[in-house]
Motif scaffolding. Structure first.
Motif, PDB file in Angstrom:
ATOM      1  N   GLN A   1       0.831  -1.202   0.000  1.00  0.00           N
ATOM      2  CA  GLN A   1       0.000   0.000   0.000  1.00  0.00           C
ATOM      3  C   GLN A   1       0.867   1.254   0.000  1.00  0.00           C
ATOM      4  O   GLN A   1       0.523   2.267  -0.632  1.00  0.00           O
ATOM      5  N   GLN A   2       2.003   1.185   0.687  1.00  0.00           N
ATOM      6  CA  GLN A   2       2.937   2.310   0.651  1.00  0.00           C
ATOM      7  C   GLN A   2       3.396   2.565  -0.785  1.00  0.00           C
ATOM      8  O   GLN A   2       3.458   3.713  -1.237  1.00  0.00           O
TER       9      GLN A   2
ATOM     10  N   THR B   1       0.659   4.219  -2.744  1.00  0.00           N
ATOM     11  CA  THR B   1       0.521   5.634  -2.353  1.00  0.00           C
ATOM     12  C   THR B   1       1.639   6.469  -2.957  1.00  0.00           C
ATOM     13  O   THR B   1       1.401   7.562  -3.492  1.00  0.00           O
TER      14      THR B   1
ATOM     15  N   ALA C   1      -0.488   8.590   3.771  1.00  0.00           N
ATOM     16  CA  ALA C   1      -0.794   9.308   2.532  1.00  0.00           C
ATOM     17  C   ALA C   1      -0.682  10.816   2.743  1.00  0.00           C
ATOM     18  O   ALA C   1      -0.183  11.544   1.877  1.00  0.00           O
TER      19      ALA C   1
END
Length: 293
Positions: A215-216, A219, A277
């Motif tokens: 997910q990093q 983002t 985020a």
């Protein structure tokens, strides 16, 4: 502000200590910094920002006592990567003893999340030894225990990967890791200094977000406007560089941090906790392009 504090900050020219200084100044507190090199560029920048810079170091208890005289709060942190774990413990205990000798009214010690959980990670254990010593001194204290820094995304060892379209870490893509930005650490320490008696004797694991590496990477792709993929690094490669770091990543995968993020947001709203985020959108990513030159 009715409760203006005078705070001695250690590690003020570094990443975390610098964030503490900025937060304290922004909230109107008086800041004194102890520096081994008061003539260094970093110390001069502190002085230009209104910080009183005094000479001293954590290996010299007398210099810490002198630096701490006349202030009501002290922020103490160590650096195991710079000093080594044994030196970090020794310096922390020496500086805590100096804080007591100087009559400090509130000692805020920066440890690390879950250091009190017998992790077996050397640079967690070194900080916990200091925690235990502080708790036995009979002085008002609070423990601030941050998790992994969001800023590790742009640490020297990660910049080249980002330039090549890769965000890498020694964790499975879906493994969640709690993180915090240094600005939130600074704001939290300022909140502790202001709350004073309300937080005496307490230990706080602090985090702003929790998310997996994949997910990093997603983002970062959105923020940078370029495709990034997540890459899991083999733990053996980390171990070749540092056994301490390898043990930490194995613990991240096996157990991991467990700060109560919801409670922190509820109980310390003035910190303005950042999600990953939000931090990424506010970060100056020109460092990635500069690194390429």
């Amino acid at each position: 502000m009715s409760n203006i504090r005078s705070v001695l900050v250690t590690g003020a020219t570094g990443q975390q200590g610098g964030a503490v200084v900025r937060a304290l100044i922004a909230r109107g507190h008086r800041v004194r910094a102890i520096s081994r090199k008061p003539d260094s560029d970093g110390a001069k920048r502190l002085a230009a920002a209104g910080v009183e810079v005094v000479a001293g170091n954590l290996d010299d208890g007398a210099s810490v006592v002198k630096a701490a005289s006349g202030v009501d709060t002290m922020f103490l942190m160590g650096n195991s990567y710079e000093a080594g774990v044994e030196a970090e413990t020794r310096q922390g205990i020496l500086a805590a003893d100096a804080a007591k000798a100087a009559g400090i009214g509130h000692l805020i010690y920066s440890s690390v999340g879950d250091a009190d959980k017998k992790t077996g990670i050397p640079h967690f254990d070194s900080k916990y030894l200091v925690e235990r010593h502080i708790a036995g001194l009979g002085i008002p204290y609070t423990i601030s225990a941050p998790v992994a820094f969001m800023e590790n995304t742009v640490a020297p060892w990660a910049i080249d990967g980002l330039r090549q379209g890769v965000y890498a870490a020694a964790l499975p893509p879906a493994r969640v890791l709690q993180q915090i930005t240094i600005d939130d650490i600074g704001a939290f320490v300022a909140a502790l200094a202001e709350r004073r008696e309300q937080v005496f004797g307490k230990r706080f694991d602090i985090a702003g977000d929790e998310l997996p590496g994949e997910q990093q990477a997603k983002t970062l792709s959105e923020v940078l406007g370029r495709p990034l993929r997540y890459q899991e690094l083999p733990i053996a490669a980390i171990r070749q560089q540092s056994e301490d770091t390898a043990l930490m990543f194995e613990w991240f995968d096996r157990t991991g941090y467990d700060a109560d993020i919801a409670a922190l947001r509820r109980d310390f709203p003035e910190v303005g906790w950042h999600r990953y985020a939000g931090w990424a959108k506010g970060f100056d990513w020109s460092v990635v392009d500069k690194a390429a030159g």
